[in-house]
Every structure is written in C-alpha cells, then in structure tokens.
Scaffold this motif. Sequence first.
Motif, PDB file in Angstrom:
ATOM      1  N   PHE A 165       0.789  -1.223   0.000  1.00  0.00           N
ATOM      2  CA  PHE A 165       0.000   0.000   0.000  1.00  0.00           C
ATOM      3  C   PHE A 165       0.825   1.280   0.000  1.00  0.00           C
ATOM      4  O   PHE A 165       0.384   2.291  -0.558  1.00  0.00           O
ATOM      5  CB  PHE A 165      -0.971  -0.007   1.189  1.00  0.00           C
ATOM      6  N   VAL A 166       1.990   1.279   0.598  1.00  0.00           N
ATOM      7  CA  VAL A 166       2.763   2.519   0.627  1.00  0.00           C
ATOM      8  C   VAL A 166       3.204   2.947  -0.780  1.00  0.00           C
ATOM      9  O   VAL A 166       3.022   4.126  -1.147  1.00  0.00           O
ATOM     10  CB  VAL A 166       3.961   2.403   1.593  1.00  0.00           C
ATOM     11  N   PRO A 167       3.746   2.052  -1.611  1.00  0.00           N
ATOM     12  CA  PRO A 167       4.064   2.486  -2.987  1.00  0.00           C
ATOM     13  C   PRO A 167       2.829   2.959  -3.750  1.00  0.00           C
ATOM     14  O   PRO A 167       2.884   3.961  -4.473  1.00  0.00           O
ATOM     15  CB  PRO A 167       4.662   1.225  -3.620  1.00  0.00           C
ATOM     16  N   ALA A 168       1.690   2.234  -3.575  1.00  0.00           N
ATOM     17  CA  ALA A 168       0.462   2.642  -4.261  1.00  0.00           C
ATOM     18  C   ALA A 168      -0.041   3.983  -3.737  1.00  0.00           C
ATOM     19  O   ALA A 168      -0.517   4.833  -4.505  1.00  0.00           O
ATOM     20  CB  ALA A 168      -0.606   1.570  -4.072  1.00  0.00           C
ATOM     21  N   LEU A 169       0.078   4.185  -2.440  1.00  0.00           N
ATOM     22  CA  LEU A 169      -0.331   5.445  -1.823  1.00  0.00           C
ATOM     23  C   LEU A 169       0.500   6.610  -2.357  1.00  0.00           C
ATOM     24  O   LEU A 169      -0.039   7.656  -2.752  1.00  0.00           O
ATOM     25  CB  LEU A 169      -0.184   5.331  -0.304  1.00  0.00           C
ATOM     26  N   ILE A 214       4.326  10.027  -6.682  1.00  0.00           N
ATOM     27  CA  ILE A 214       5.701   9.554  -6.513  1.00  0.00           C
ATOM     28  C   ILE A 214       5.725   8.070  -6.863  1.00  0.00           C
ATOM     29  O   ILE A 214       5.099   7.256  -6.193  1.00  0.00           O
ATOM     30  CB  ILE A 214       6.189   9.762  -5.065  1.00  0.00           C
ATOM     31  N   ASN A 215       6.426   7.714  -7.914  1.00  0.00           N
ATOM     32  CA  ASN A 215       6.448   6.326  -8.382  1.00  0.00           C
ATOM     33  C   ASN A 215       7.743   5.638  -7.969  1.00  0.00           C
ATOM     34  O   ASN A 215       8.833   6.119  -8.268  1.00  0.00           O
ATOM     35  CB  ASN A 215       6.290   6.283  -9.904  1.00  0.00           C
ATOM     36  N   LEU A 216       7.588   4.519  -7.277  1.00  0.00           N
ATOM     37  CA  LEU A 216       8.731   3.745  -6.802  1.00  0.00           C
ATOM     38  C   LEU A 216       8.914   2.511  -7.674  1.00  0.00           C
ATOM     39  O   LEU A 216       8.002   2.080  -8.379  1.00  0.00           O
ATOM     40  CB  LEU A 216       8.505   3.323  -5.345  1.00  0.00           C
ATOM     41  N   SER A 217      10.092   1.945  -7.607  1.00  0.00           N
ATOM     42  CA  SER A 217      10.394   0.738  -8.367  1.00  0.00           C
ATOM     43  C   SER A 217       9.472  -0.405  -7.951  1.00  0.00           C
ATOM     44  O   SER A 217       9.148  -0.570  -6.775  1.00  0.00           O
ATOM     45  CB  SER A 217      11.848   0.325  -8.129  1.00  0.00           C
ATOM     46  N   GLY A 218       9.037  -1.189  -8.924  1.00  0.00           N
ATOM     47  CA  GLY A 218       8.160  -2.320  -8.647  1.00  0.00           C
ATOM     48  C   GLY A 218       8.818  -3.386  -7.796  1.00  0.00           C
ATOM     49  O   GLY A 218       8.131  -4.224  -7.204  1.00  0.00           O
ATOM     50  N   TYR A 219      10.140  -3.402  -7.749  1.00  0.00           N
ATOM     51  CA  TYR A 219      10.855  -4.404  -6.963  1.00  0.00           C
ATOM     52  C   TYR A 219      11.058  -3.984  -5.504  1.00  0.00           C
ATOM     53  O   TYR A 219      11.606  -4.755  -4.709  1.00  0.00           O
ATOM     54  CB  TYR A 219      12.225  -4.683  -7.600  1.00  0.00           C
ATOM     55  N   LEU A 220      10.601  -2.794  -5.164  1.00  0.00           N
ATOM     56  CA  LEU A 220      10.838  -2.284  -3.813  1.00  0.00           C
ATOM     57  C   LEU A 220       9.985  -2.993  -2.760  1.00  0.00           C
ATOM     58  O   LEU A 220      10.280  -2.913  -1.566  1.00  0.00           O
ATOM     59  CB  LEU A 220      10.557  -0.770  -3.777  1.00  0.00           C
ATOM     60  N   TRP A 221       8.948  -3.724  -3.204  1.00  0.00           N
ATOM     61  CA  TRP A 221       8.063  -4.376  -2.242  1.00  0.00           C
ATOM     62  C   TRP A 221       8.812  -5.365  -1.350  1.00  0.00           C
ATOM     63  O   TRP A 221       8.498  -5.498  -0.159  1.00  0.00           O
ATOM     64  CB  TRP A 221       6.909  -5.090  -2.955  1.00  0.00           C
ATOM     65  N   LEU A 222       9.816  -6.044  -1.891  1.00  0.00           N
ATOM     66  CA  LEU A 222      10.518  -7.066  -1.114  1.00  0.00           C
ATOM     67  C   LEU A 222      11.337  -6.464   0.027  1.00  0.00           C
ATOM     68  O   LEU A 222      11.197  -6.896   1.174  1.00  0.00           O
ATOM     69  CB  LEU A 222      11.385  -7.920  -2.030  1.00  0.00           C
ATOM     70  N   PRO A 223      12.195  -5.461  -0.224  1.00  0.00           N
ATOM     71  CA  PRO A 223      12.911  -4.860   0.924  1.00  0.00           C
ATOM     72  C   PRO A 223      11.978  -4.145   1.890  1.00  0.00           C
ATOM     73  O   PRO A 223      12.254  -4.103   3.094  1.00  0.00           O
ATOM     74  CB  PRO A 223      13.899  -3.889   0.263  1.00  0.00           C
ATOM     75  N   LEU A 224      10.871  -3.576   1.394  1.00  0.00           N
ATOM     76  CA  LEU A 224       9.905  -2.951   2.300  1.00  0.00           C
ATOM     77  C   LEU A 224       9.286  -3.989   3.220  1.00  0.00           C
ATOM     78  O   LEU A 224       9.116  -3.760   4.425  1.00  0.00           O
ATOM     79  CB  LEU A 224       8.807  -2.239   1.504  1.00  0.00           C
ATOM     80  N   LEU A 225       8.937  -5.129   2.659  1.00  0.00           N
ATOM     81  CA  LEU A 225       8.373  -6.216   3.453  1.00  0.00           C
ATOM     82  C   LEU A 225       9.375  -6.711   4.489  1.00  0.00           C
ATOM     83  O   LEU A 225       9.051  -6.833   5.683  1.00  0.00           O
ATOM     84  CB  LEU A 225       7.952  -7.367   2.531  1.00  0.00           C
ATOM     85  N   SER A 278     -17.787   5.891  -3.626  1.00  0.00           N
ATOM     86  CA  SER A 278     -16.439   6.229  -4.102  1.00  0.00           C
ATOM     87  C   SER A 278     -15.430   6.180  -2.957  1.00  0.00           C
ATOM     88  O   SER A 278     -14.252   5.860  -3.165  1.00  0.00           O
ATOM     89  CB  SER A 278     -16.430   7.609  -4.759  1.00  0.00           C
ATOM     90  N   TYR A 279     -15.871   6.482  -1.740  1.00  0.00           N
ATOM     91  CA  TYR A 279     -15.005   6.349  -0.562  1.00  0.00           C
ATOM     92  C   TYR A 279     -14.563   4.893  -0.407  1.00  0.00           C
ATOM     93  O   TYR A 279     -13.394   4.598  -0.158  1.00  0.00           O
ATOM     94  CB  TYR A 279     -15.778   6.807   0.677  1.00  0.00           C
ATOM     95  N   ALA A 280     -15.515   3.978  -0.569  1.00  0.00           N
ATOM     96  CA  ALA A 280     -15.219   2.552  -0.397  1.00  0.00           C
ATOM     97  C   ALA A 280     -14.236   2.050  -1.443  1.00  0.00           C
ATOM     98  O   ALA A 280     -13.490   1.095  -1.195  1.00  0.00           O
ATOM     99  CB  ALA A 280     -16.515   1.744  -0.461  1.00  0.00           C
ATOM    100  N   ASN A 281     -14.226   2.684  -2.611  1.00  0.00           N
ATOM    101  CA  ASN A 281     -13.334   2.238  -3.686  1.00  0.00           C
ATOM    102  C   ASN A 281     -11.997   2.960  -3.691  1.00  0.00           C
ATOM    103  O   ASN A 281     -11.120   2.633  -4.494  1.00  0.00           O
ATOM    104  CB  ASN A 281     -14.027   2.443  -5.043  1.00  0.00           C
ATOM    105  N   ALA A 282     -11.834   3.942  -2.824  1.00  0.00           N
ATOM    106  CA  ALA A 282     -10.575   4.690  -2.769  1.00  0.00           C
ATOM    107  C   ALA A 282      -9.502   3.866  -2.059  1.00  0.00           C
ATOM    108  O   ALA A 282      -9.799   3.035  -1.197  1.00  0.00           O
ATOM    109  CB  ALA A 282     -10.784   6.019  -2.058  1.00  0.00           C
ATOM    110  N   LEU A 283      -8.252   4.094  -2.410  1.00  0.00           N
ATOM    111  CA  LEU A 283      -7.143   3.337  -1.813  1.00  0.00           C
ATOM    112  C   LEU A 283      -6.958   3.708  -0.346  1.00  0.00           C
ATOM    113  O   LEU A 283      -6.988   2.845   0.534  1.00  0.00           O
ATOM    114  CB  LEU A 283      -5.856   3.601  -2.596  1.00  0.00           C
ATOM    115  N   VAL A 284      -6.759   4.975  -0.081  1.00  0.00           N
ATOM    116  CA  VAL A 284      -6.608   5.492   1.285  1.00  0.00           C
ATOM    117  C   VAL A 284      -7.443   6.772   1.387  1.00  0.00           C
ATOM    118  O   VAL A 284      -6.895   7.875   1.342  1.00  0.00           O
ATOM    119  CB  VAL A 284      -5.132   5.748   1.656  1.00  0.00           C
TER     120      VAL A 284
END
Length: 470
Positions: A120-124, A131-142, A271-277
């Motif tokens: 969620f943080v990269p998507a947020l 701000i777009n982060l690398s798609g591979y960043l999920w692993l070190p974030l986890l 629309s609130y229910a479908n929003a990310l954050v």
Amino acid sequence: MTDTNHRTGSGLKRDALSIREVIFQGVAASAPAGAAVATMTGAAAFALGSLPLTAVLALVIVGLNAYIINRLSTHVAGAGGYYEYVKLGFGKHVSAYTGWSYQFYQVTSLAFIGLSISVFVPALLSNVFNINLSGYLWLPLLAGTIAFGYIVSVLGVKGSLRYASVMASMEIAVVIFIGLWLIISRPGINTVSVFSPSHAAGGLSGVLLGVLFMYTAFSGFGTSTPLGEETRDARRTIARGIVLTIIILGVFFVFAAYAFTVAWGINDMASYANALVPGISLAYSRIGIWAAILITVFYINSILTDQVTFTNSSSRVLYAMTRDGFFPEQVSRVHSRYQTPHVAAGVMAIASFLIAAISTVLMGGFNAFLFTGVAGTLGSILVHIMANASLPKILRDREKRIGYVNMAVTAVAIGFLAFIFYGSFISISIPVLVAAYSFVAWMVAGLIYIELRTRQSRTRAPLETAAGKR
C-alpha cells in the motif's frame, strides 16, 4: 490451577509492565490510524453513509467479547493469553488446538501487516503524491517492516511498549486533529442521520454487513492478554486494561467514521469505499498537502507499531506452547539480557515473511494482502470462540454462579463470530476462499501434529520416570 503469572524460571521479566503498557499494547495492535484512514473502506462498501452506525454496533459486539475476556482474566494470566484461558477451562489438550489456531492468526497477521507497507505505501505515494517507486521495492519494504517489529520487540517488552504508547497516542491525536478540522471548518456537513441505517445499501442489512468488516478494525484489542507474566498484578491489570482499550478504540473509531463520512459526503460513500486510502485523499483535498503528508507519516507509523505489538503477542504465545511441550524446547529460549522470547519471535518473523513473499509472488500484492487479512481473521475468530466458551466452564469448575448475563453474552458473542466465520467460506472471492481452505488445511495438520506430539509425551514420561528410579 496455579496462575502462570507466579511460576518461577520462565525467564520473562516479572512486574515490568503497568496498566498503561497493557492498554497501549491492545490499542497499538489495532493500528488505529491505519484502520481509520484506509481499512474502514470494507465496511463502507456496504454501510455507505451509515458507516458511523456500523462503528457503534461493532463497538457493542467487541464490547461483549471484552466483557468475557475481562472475566476470564480475573481467573488466569499467563504468556499464552487466550491459550491459557482455554487451558484453564477445557484442559491442555483442547487448548493446544486453540493455540494452533492462534499461531495461524498471528503469523498471517504479521504477514498482513508487512504487506500493508510493501503493497500500500508504494500505491499510496503514486496515487496521492504522484511519486512512483520501483516495482521491486516491495521485497525490501516487506523485509524491513518485519525486521523492525522483531528488533524493537526483542530489545525489551517495556521499551517496546513505551514506544507503542507514544506512537499510538500521537497517531490518534493526528487523526482526531484532522477529523476535527474537517467537521469544524464546514459545520453544515454535520448530521446525526449517519447514525441511522437510512444511508446504507439495503438499509439495516447493509449496516450489519458493514459491521462484519468494521469488527476487524478492533482486531488487536486482545493482544495484551499474553503479557500476563510480565505485568504487575496481572489478573486485575489485564482485566481492567482490556475494558479501557475497547473504550479508547471505540470512541476513536466512531469519531473517525463520523468525521470521514460527513466530510467525504454521505451520498458519495461508494467512491469512498473504492478509494485506496480515502482518509489521506480527504486530508489532501479538503485541507492541503501538509495535512496529507502528516497523516501519511502516521499511517506508516501505525503499521510499524502494529508490527511491534503483534510480534510481542505472537512470540509469547508460541513461547508458552513450547514450554508446555508442543514445540521443540529451543523455541522457548529467552534472551539473557532483554528477557524476551527472541527465538519464538524469530520463528514468527521468518514464517510471516515467507508467507507474505510467497503469496505476493503467486497472487500479486493486493490479493496477497486480502488472503493474509482474511486468514488472520479466521484464526482470530476461532480463538475467540474457544476462549468465550471457556467462561461458563471456568465459572462452573470454580463453583461460581454462571448467571444469565454471562450465558447470554457468551452466546451472542459466539453467534456473531460464527456468522463471520461462515461468511468467509461462501465468498466468491478467490483470495478469500484460498484463505478459508488454507485455514482448514492448517487445522487438520494441527489435529495430526498435536495428537502425535501428545502421544510422544505420554510415551516419554514413563520412560523418564523409570530412569529416575534406577
């Protein structure tokens, strides 16, 4: 039965915690800021503009469970938490299955919390701040999220809960500040109609479906129960702490649900229910980027603190079960300096990382998030059902009057939890179904494992007795 809070030789730090730490273990484990600004969307999908009413009803249901835990805590306190309650009520063998379910709940919850950062943080950052982060960043974030929870937890229970109490207080204060700004700056949006079912999809049925999801916002309130061996006057302190935890969380979630619902727009809650954050998006659009940044910081902080508190609770339950002979003895080792179950915490951290990483690779980040969230909820529900059922049995065994109130509260609480449990198995969502049947597979494996382990213990005991007599 001897209260495990007074056993000797366990290695945990005695009398280290006060009621404040007990309260904030439960408060922080519910990730109040994270739930308020993001995960209430599940409830909003059904309740829509009646979201505040679902928060009130969820508080009532959770309050019933808190009442039962309050009563149970006056009879026993130990590192096993719910596992100790069931052991007192139904014996060691039955409690082993409860503990087995608890391990599933805790390890998948730790994975879910880690994914709350890595998914969620990269998507947020992308959706709200561009701000777009690398798609591979999920692993070190986890890995970093899980490692953070492990390190802070292992460095000492008192220190970890001082951290949790400060951080949870700050995140609650920030959300309340944002909420008050939203409703005071536009007084015309305030209305009590959101506390009626008139705005929900399908009326009352939509509210009740929303309650099922809102209940999960309170899910960490019972994580203070495994602190029984490290808390001063544990039976009394934990019993009081559970009630105060629910009061704090209940008032907070009702307020947050109200503020975000009226500020977003009662008739626009789909629309609130479908929003990310939606909470962060709302702060950005209604107040400004500084408010969005502020609440984002404390959203992330909320998840990290949640990781610490769940590591605290999960490691102690695994430690207690290992001490009772259900897992290899090495898992019950306690750190010589910090007096924390560091090996058990390490086992849970590694297992949760593997579950989160593998499910992300196989399902994708969002589906892995759903899978671990539902899996953790299922494990938690069964644990609560077993613990709740223990109360009448404990009262009867101790020759105390059970009473109609205790019976009624137990029946209602179990019935509601069973309804949530059943709903997971009739879902049409693939991640939900995978979670449901993974839970079934885990419990079947537990039946086999615990039976084998029990037989080994029974076989070994006569041999050790005979060897001692030689």
